[in-house]
Design an enzyme around this catalytic site. Structure first.
Site, PDB file in Angstrom:
ATOM      1  N   ILE A 155      49.551  33.816  42.117  1.00 39.62           N
ATOM      2  CA  ILE A 155      48.180  34.335  42.279  1.00 39.62           C
ATOM      3  C   ILE A 155      47.605  33.904  43.629  1.00 39.62           C
ATOM      4  O   ILE A 155      47.011  34.714  44.358  1.00 39.62           O
ATOM      5  CB  ILE A 155      47.284  33.866  41.115  1.00 39.62           C
ATOM      6  CG1 ILE A 155      47.810  34.439  39.790  1.00 39.62           C
ATOM      7  CG2 ILE A 155      45.835  34.285  41.340  1.00 39.62           C
ATOM      8  CD1 ILE A 155      47.163  33.868  38.539  1.00 39.62           C
ATOM      9  N   THR A 229      39.124  30.841  39.215  1.00 32.02           N
ATOM     10  CA  THR A 229      39.698  31.745  38.208  1.00 32.02           C
ATOM     11  C   THR A 229      40.867  31.052  37.506  1.00 32.02           C
ATOM     12  O   THR A 229      41.659  31.719  36.844  1.00 32.02           O
ATOM     13  CB  THR A 229      40.211  33.062  38.842  1.00 32.02           C
ATOM     14  OG1 THR A 229      41.112  32.726  39.902  1.00 32.02           O
ATOM     15  CG2 THR A 229      39.084  33.932  39.366  1.00 32.02           C
ATOM     16  N   SER A 230      40.973  29.712  37.662  1.00 31.10           N
ATOM     17  CA  SER A 230      42.158  29.040  37.103  1.00 31.10           C
ATOM     18  C   SER A 230      41.890  28.419  35.739  1.00 31.10           C
ATOM     19  O   SER A 230      42.206  29.034  34.719  1.00 31.10           O
ATOM     20  CB  SER A 230      42.686  28.005  38.089  1.00 31.10           C
ATOM     21  OG  SER A 230      43.433  28.675  39.071  1.00 31.10           O
ATOM     22  N   ARG A 231      41.333  27.235  35.713  1.00 30.43           N
ATOM     23  CA  ARG A 231      40.973  26.611  34.438  1.00 30.43           C
ATOM     24  C   ARG A 231      39.671  25.848  34.643  1.00 30.43           C
ATOM     25  O   ARG A 231      39.480  25.188  35.675  1.00 30.43           O
ATOM     26  CB  ARG A 231      42.068  25.648  33.952  1.00 30.43           C
ATOM     27  CG  ARG A 231      43.292  26.348  33.349  1.00 30.43           C
ATOM     28  CD  ARG A 231      42.984  27.080  32.048  1.00 30.43           C
ATOM     29  NE  ARG A 231      44.155  27.744  31.484  1.00 30.43           N
ATOM     30  CZ  ARG A 231      44.489  29.017  31.690  1.00 30.43           C
ATOM     31  NH1 ARG A 231      43.753  29.785  32.464  1.00 30.43           N
ATOM     32  NH2 ARG A 231      45.567  29.531  31.120  1.00 30.43           N
ATOM     33  N   ASP A 255      35.266  32.252  36.574  1.00 25.77           N
ATOM     34  CA  ASP A 255      35.815  33.062  35.476  1.00 25.77           C
ATOM     35  C   ASP A 255      36.194  32.165  34.304  1.00 25.77           C
ATOM     36  O   ASP A 255      36.612  32.654  33.256  1.00 25.77           O
ATOM     37  CB  ASP A 255      37.052  33.833  35.964  1.00 25.77           C
ATOM     38  CG  ASP A 255      37.561  34.802  34.911  1.00 25.77           C
ATOM     39  OD1 ASP A 255      36.741  35.560  34.354  1.00 25.77           O
ATOM     40  OD2 ASP A 255      38.782  34.782  34.613  1.00 25.77           O
ATOM     41  N   GLU A 260      34.596  26.345  27.577  1.00 27.77           N
ATOM     42  CA  GLU A 260      34.570  27.765  27.208  1.00 27.77           C
ATOM     43  C   GLU A 260      35.120  28.060  25.819  1.00 27.77           C
ATOM     44  O   GLU A 260      34.815  29.110  25.237  1.00 27.77           O
ATOM     45  CB  GLU A 260      35.355  28.600  28.231  1.00 27.77           C
ATOM     46  CG  GLU A 260      36.879  28.414  28.162  1.00 27.77           C
ATOM     47  CD  GLU A 260      37.645  29.267  29.166  1.00 27.77           C
ATOM     48  OE1 GLU A 260      37.274  29.277  30.353  1.00 27.77           O
ATOM     49  OE2 GLU A 260      38.629  29.918  28.747  1.00 27.77           O
ATOM     50  N   HIS A 292      36.411  34.618  31.336  1.00 23.26           N
ATOM     51  CA  HIS A 292      37.870  34.495  31.425  1.00 23.26           C
ATOM     52  C   HIS A 292      38.532  35.879  31.344  1.00 23.26           C
ATOM     53  O   HIS A 292      39.388  36.124  30.499  1.00 23.26           O
ATOM     54  CB  HIS A 292      38.396  33.571  30.323  1.00 23.26           C
ATOM     55  CG  HIS A 292      39.691  32.892  30.686  1.00 23.26           C
ATOM     56  ND1 HIS A 292      39.968  31.594  30.370  1.00 23.26           N
ATOM     57  CD2 HIS A 292      40.784  33.334  31.352  1.00 23.26           C
ATOM     58  CE1 HIS A 292      41.179  31.269  30.801  1.00 23.26           C
ATOM     59  NE2 HIS A 292      41.692  32.324  31.411  1.00 23.26           N
ATOM     60  N   GLN A 293      38.088  36.755  32.218  1.00 25.62           N
ATOM     61  CA  GLN A 293      38.549  38.147  32.161  1.00 25.62           C
ATOM     62  C   GLN A 293      39.388  38.547  33.372  1.00 25.62           C
ATOM     63  O   GLN A 293      39.730  39.725  33.530  1.00 25.62           O
ATOM     64  CB  GLN A 293      37.354  39.105  32.056  1.00 25.62           C
ATOM     65  CG  GLN A 293      36.535  39.240  33.340  1.00 25.62           C
ATOM     66  CD  GLN A 293      35.497  40.345  33.287  1.00 25.62           C
ATOM     67  OE1 GLN A 293      34.487  40.196  32.613  1.00 25.62           O
ATOM     68  NE2 GLN A 293      35.740  41.449  33.969  1.00 25.62           N
ATOM     69  N   ALA A 294      39.743  37.567  34.230  1.00 21.31           N
ATOM     70  CA  ALA A 294      40.427  37.929  35.477  1.00 21.31           C
ATOM     71  C   ALA A 294      41.743  38.666  35.199  1.00 21.31           C
ATOM     72  O   ALA A 294      42.187  39.480  35.994  1.00 21.31           O
ATOM     73  CB  ALA A 294      40.667  36.688  36.319  1.00 21.31           C
ATOM     74  N   PHE A 295      42.352  38.386  34.051  1.00 18.53           N
ATOM     75  CA  PHE A 295      43.657  39.010  33.739  1.00 18.53           C
ATOM     76  C   PHE A 295      43.505  40.443  33.227  1.00 18.53           C
ATOM     77  O   PHE A 295      44.504  41.141  33.056  1.00 18.53           O
ATOM     78  CB  PHE A 295      44.369  38.186  32.653  1.00 18.53           C
ATOM     79  CG  PHE A 295      43.708  38.328  31.300  1.00 18.53           C
ATOM     80  CD1 PHE A 295      42.554  37.618  31.000  1.00 18.53           C
ATOM     81  CD2 PHE A 295      44.211  39.212  30.354  1.00 18.53           C
ATOM     82  CE1 PHE A 295      41.919  37.772  29.770  1.00 18.53           C
ATOM     83  CE2 PHE A 295      43.589  39.376  29.125  1.00 18.53           C
ATOM     84  CZ  PHE A 295      42.430  38.656  28.836  1.00 18.53           C
TER      85      PHE A 295
END
Ligand code: NAD
Length: 346
Positions: A155, A229-231, A255, A260, A292-295
């Protein structure tokens, strides 16, 4: 027919897994509930379970699954920080989807950066109310600015390519730099000091919990933009909030969020969220938070379903588990038997 229990399932998961399962015809049982020591009992009589990023796959969950005869946990994601690998070792194999669309995540990170910088989230709301004022919407050219990328895996590299397309100067930190690449690596402290924008693309490990904390932010440029956008737990959210309030941090695109797991992926609009840090972060105009929608692209969902069912099928056929991980191969390369035998244990 082999039976697989899926946890924390949403309608979009079902759509893509049903499609991919036409090839395998497994009996899939979808649960909306997350996997935890209680819901692990649903897996009675099941050959494998499929889990996601916010499932609780601790020692207790693993013991229940093992007791019910489950031999495989198939993660339908890349990250695996929610799995107790020591508890799973020699009991339950754990597989994952190492890559499904690095583009999806990198493009989302860029989306957060672009939106925050040019204040598109504010412009969207204004023009819908026929407010055509530009006051307060000034951004900066990304061209010529320095972006610090933490983690140069799949990524991180996509993200770097996009940033280079904008004409940004890219510097990066990774404890395992890619040899013979044209990426300019620096120590993490130097990256903190020199970057106008910092984007996180590394896994969460026991060593980098709260990598971005008060001390780290104090070393950064005034007005730095931080994208994660990782954790979530890579960032100390309380410290981030404090530094946003003091205007040391110019903006944050998140993200992921460290707390969360009980909040994201569900509609909480009718309840009072008790997490005060989250509530205050969301009240700031220069914070953009996505769930958490980057994927979440069609390509990524299709690849996740194909790879996950492929991993499960390899397990049922007693073949090598290409995408297996254990605490030995993820923690101390060389100690694991995976390379010789195709499985982390028998
Ligand atoms: P990858 O394994 O290809 O690359 C990770 C890179 O991080 C590697 O180069 C590794 O050497 C490096 N790294 C490890 N520890 C580090 C540290 N302490 N500091 C800096 N770099 C470090 O992984 P990837 O596919 O690029 O994914 C990166 C992360 O993105 C995943 O671990 C996951 O947490 C996250 N992710 C998020 C989403 C989402 O929807 N938001 C989706 C997929 C992945």
């Amino acid at each position: 027919m082999k039976k697989i229990n899926f946890y924390d399932v949403k309608p979009y998961d079902k759509e893509f897994f049903d499609m991919a399962n036409l090839k395998y015809q497994y009996q899939i049982i979808y649960h909306e509930e997350k996997l935890n020591p209680h819901t692990a009992l649903f897996a009675k009589g099941s050959d494998a379970v499929c889990a996601f990023v916010n499932d609780n796959i601790d020692k207790d969950t693993i013991e229940v699954l093992h007791g019910e005869g489950v031999g495989l946990i198939a993660m339908r994601c890349a990250g695996y920080n929610n799995v107790d690998f020591k508890a799973a070792h020699e009991k339950i194999h754990v597989v994952r989807v190492p890559a499904y669309s690095p583009y999806a995540v990198a493009e989302h990170a860029i989306g957060l950066l672009m939106t925050l910088n040019r204040k598109l989230h504010k412009a969207y709301n204004r023009t819908r109310e026929f407010n055509f004022s530009l006051n307060g919407l000034t951004g900066f050219d990304l061209h010529g600015k320095t972006v610090g990328v933490i983690g140069t895996g799949k990524i991180g590299r996509c993200f770097i390519d996009i940033c280079k397309g904008f004409g940004m100067n890219v510097i990066a930190y990774d404890p395992y730099p890619i040899k013979d690449s044209d990426i300019v690596y620096v120590e993490v402290e130097e990256l903190f000091r020199r970057s106008n924008v910092i984007s996180l693309h590394c896994p969460l490990t026991k060593d980098n919990h709260h990598l971005i904390n008060k001390a780290a932010i104090e070393k950064m440029m005034d007005g730095v933009v931080i994208i994660n956008t990782s954790r979530g737990a890579l960032i100390d959210s309380e410290a981030l909030l404090e530094e946003l309030l003091s205007e040391k941090v110019g903006a944050a695109g998140l993200d992921v969020y460290e707390e969360e797991s009980d909040i994201f992926y569900v509609d909480n609009s009718n309840i009072i969220i008790q997490d005060d840090v989250l509530r205050r972060l969301l009240s700031l105009p220069n914070v953009l938070l996505t769930s958490h929608q980057a994927f979440l692209t069609k390509e990524a969902l299709a690849n996740i379903a194909d790879t996950t069912l492929g991993n499960i099928s390899a397990f049922f056929e007693n073949s090598a588990l290409e995408n297996e991980v254990c605490y030995q191969c993820s923690g101390s390369p060389g100690e694991c038997k995976h390379v010789e035998t195709g499985r982390c244990f028998k």
